[in-house]
Scaffold this motif. Sequence first.
Motif, PDB file in Angstrom:
ATOM      1  N   TYR A 142       0.830  -1.211   0.000  1.00 24.22           N
ATOM      2  CA  TYR A 142       0.000   0.000   0.000  1.00 24.22           C
ATOM      3  C   TYR A 142       0.861   1.257   0.000  1.00 24.22           C
ATOM      4  N   ASN A 143       0.282   2.311  -0.506  1.00 23.98           N
ATOM      5  CA  ASN A 143       0.908   3.632  -0.478  1.00 23.98           C
ATOM      6  C   ASN A 143       0.675   4.223   0.907  1.00 23.98           C
ATOM      7  N   ILE A 144       1.641   4.054   1.780  1.00 21.10           N
ATOM      8  CA  ILE A 144       1.442   4.464   3.173  1.00 21.10           C
ATOM      9  C   ILE A 144       1.425   5.977   3.329  1.00 21.10           C
ATOM     10  N   GLN A 145       1.748   6.711   2.257  1.00 20.40           N
ATOM     11  CA  GLN A 145       1.672   8.171   2.304  1.00 20.40           C
ATOM     12  C   GLN A 145       0.268   8.682   1.979  1.00 20.40           C
ATOM     13  N   SER A 146      -0.588   7.795   1.490  1.00 19.00           N
ATOM     14  CA  SER A 146      -1.927   8.219   1.099  1.00 19.00           C
ATOM     15  C   SER A 146      -2.790   8.484   2.332  1.00 19.00           C
ATOM     16  N   PRO A 147      -3.372   9.678   2.458  1.00 20.25           N
ATOM     17  CA  PRO A 147      -4.252   9.960   3.594  1.00 20.25           C
ATOM     18  C   PRO A 147      -5.521   9.114   3.570  1.00 20.25           C
ATOM     19  N   LYS A 148      -5.824   8.555   2.418  1.00 20.52           N
ATOM     20  CA  LYS A 148      -7.030   7.745   2.288  1.00 20.52           C
ATOM     21  C   LYS A 148      -6.846   6.334   2.850  1.00 20.52           C
ATOM     22  N   LEU A 149      -5.591   5.908   3.021  1.00 22.44           N
ATOM     23  CA  LEU A 149      -5.340   4.519   3.419  1.00 22.44           C
ATOM     24  C   LEU A 149      -6.054   4.147   4.713  1.00 22.44           C
ATOM     25  N   GLU A 193      -5.830   4.900  -5.220  1.00 19.85           N
ATOM     26  CA  GLU A 193      -4.642   5.658  -4.814  1.00 19.85           C
ATOM     27  C   GLU A 193      -3.925   5.041  -3.620  1.00 19.85           C
ATOM     28  N   ILE A 194      -4.567   4.139  -2.900  1.00 21.12           N
ATOM     29  CA  ILE A 194      -3.910   3.537  -1.733  1.00 21.12           C
ATOM     30  C   ILE A 194      -3.005   2.388  -2.128  1.00 21.12           C
ATOM     31  N   LEU A 195      -3.056   1.937  -3.406  1.00 15.27           N
ATOM     32  CA  LEU A 195      -2.243   0.810  -3.832  1.00 15.27           C
ATOM     33  C   LEU A 195      -0.807   1.250  -4.083  1.00 15.27           C
ATOM     34  N   TYR A 196       0.126   0.439  -3.645  1.00 18.87           N
ATOM     35  CA  TYR A 196       1.534   0.665  -3.945  1.00 18.87           C
ATOM     36  C   TYR A 196       1.724   0.613  -5.453  1.00 18.87           C
ATOM     37  N   ALA A 197       2.463   1.564  -5.994  1.00 19.52           N
ATOM     38  CA  ALA A 197       2.537   1.717  -7.450  1.00 19.52           C
ATOM     39  C   ALA A 197       3.602   0.856  -8.108  1.00 19.52           C
ATOM     40  N   GLY A 198       4.416   0.154  -7.324  1.00 16.88           N
ATOM     41  CA  GLY A 198       5.577  -0.489  -7.933  1.00 16.88           C
ATOM     42  C   GLY A 198       5.556  -1.986  -8.059  1.00 16.88           C
ATOM     43  N   ALA A 199       4.420  -2.644  -7.900  1.00 14.80           N
ATOM     44  CA  ALA A 199       4.440  -4.103  -7.959  1.00 14.80           C
ATOM     45  C   ALA A 199       3.160  -4.650  -8.546  1.00 14.80           C
ATOM     46  N   GLY A 200       3.282  -5.316  -9.668  1.00 15.52           N
ATOM     47  CA  GLY A 200       2.219  -6.026 -10.347  1.00 15.52           C
ATOM     48  C   GLY A 200       0.886  -6.174  -9.668  1.00 15.52           C
ATOM     49  N   GLU A 201       0.531  -7.424  -9.417  1.00  8.42           N
ATOM     50  CA  GLU A 201      -0.810  -7.738  -8.914  1.00  8.42           C
ATOM     51  C   GLU A 201      -0.896  -7.801  -7.399  1.00  8.42           C
ATOM     52  N   GLN A 202       0.237  -7.829  -6.702  1.00  6.14           N
ATOM     53  CA  GLN A 202       0.215  -8.048  -5.253  1.00  6.14           C
ATOM     54  C   GLN A 202      -0.608  -7.007  -4.498  1.00  6.14           C
ATOM     55  N   PRO A 203      -0.432  -5.703  -4.746  1.00  8.77           N
ATOM     56  CA  PRO A 203      -1.278  -4.730  -4.044  1.00  8.77           C
ATOM     57  C   PRO A 203      -2.763  -4.930  -4.328  1.00  8.77           C
ATOM     58  N   LEU A 204      -3.082  -5.244  -5.571  1.00  7.20           N
ATOM     59  CA  LEU A 204      -4.486  -5.413  -5.936  1.00  7.20           C
ATOM     60  C   LEU A 204      -5.098  -6.626  -5.239  1.00  7.20           C
ATOM     61  N   LEU A 205      -4.375  -7.733  -5.191  1.00  8.30           N
ATOM     62  CA  LEU A 205      -4.915  -8.920  -4.527  1.00  8.30           C
ATOM     63  C   LEU A 205      -5.111  -8.673  -3.035  1.00  8.30           C
TER      64      LEU A 205
END
Length: 324
Positions: A142-149, A193-205
């Motif tokens: 996850y994008n831990i900088q996102s205020p939405k997280l 926007e809360i998904l980490y932007a640098g890794a394939g399907e792992q954030p989405l799953l």
Amino acid sequence: MNGICTLANDTVYDQLIALLNSIEVILGSNIPVCIYPFDEQIEQIKAEIINRPNVFIYEDSASIQRWDEFMEAAAPERLNRKKFRLYGAHRRFCAFDGPFAKFIYLDADTLVMNSLDAVFDKLDKYDFVVYDFQFRDPTKVYNIQSPKLLEVFEQNRLDSEIFCSGFYASKQGVFDRDTREWLLGKLLSGEAEILYAGAGEQPLLNYMVMKTGMNSYNFGCSLPDDEKTGCSVTSPHFQTRDNILYDKGNRLTYLHYIGVQPDLIRRVCAGENIEFPYRDLFLHYRYLREPSKRPVFREPLKSYADISAPSLLERVLRRLRINL
């Protein structure tokens, strides 16, 4: 019917053969194994599995297209082949369509080290089962900088429910059409926007499992400390006995060669003497059926760290944002 799933193309052919051989040794030659095609480059794999009657390639084109479209809608930037090497990794989601009622998914760069009965058994009570320690590092999910997280997931869930997508067990049908459409609606409403932007399907799953509130279990969180084991080649302390790894006396469930790139594996299998963690174990399983083809190294050993580290020129060029 229960079975094992993996994802592969000819780029990871050597890793796939090692995985299949470890499955045969540890789980037996009768357990069905389904390979989801990473892309169309699977000619070597097709030729190999002729001699493995329990192994087959997933051919449900409607299912593959369905998950391709889901990924394109949910995270289109991850289908950019030039930017993401793992652009096709989402096709492991086809396991949720079939062909197994219960399945265990393993990345191609893993080796089975133990019976998986305990994992299958957990699916009697849970819908999603993992065994890893990714929850200790949420930054790759996850994008831990996102205020939405923290609006989407409470901190205690982020601390305990995050997982690595290289090994998991689940069931057919847990992401039906209505659930997929609901998830897409949430993502497109701004939660992407809360998904980490640098890794394939792992954030989405991770998002899919956590957002649906799926009943999940992680052996890495739940086992007593004196029973749990690691699973990654980044752990240097595992002990080898009879081609099986142990962590402080406990037998590993699986070993994940995470971070060891396919090109390096190909070079080693071609005879280049490059060191990487637990190399002899990998080579044992890779050439289990054809030991005469195992490479004989005649050159001095090269360090994996030296091979994988960028050169000074590469580092300078990267700083100048020049692509080699």
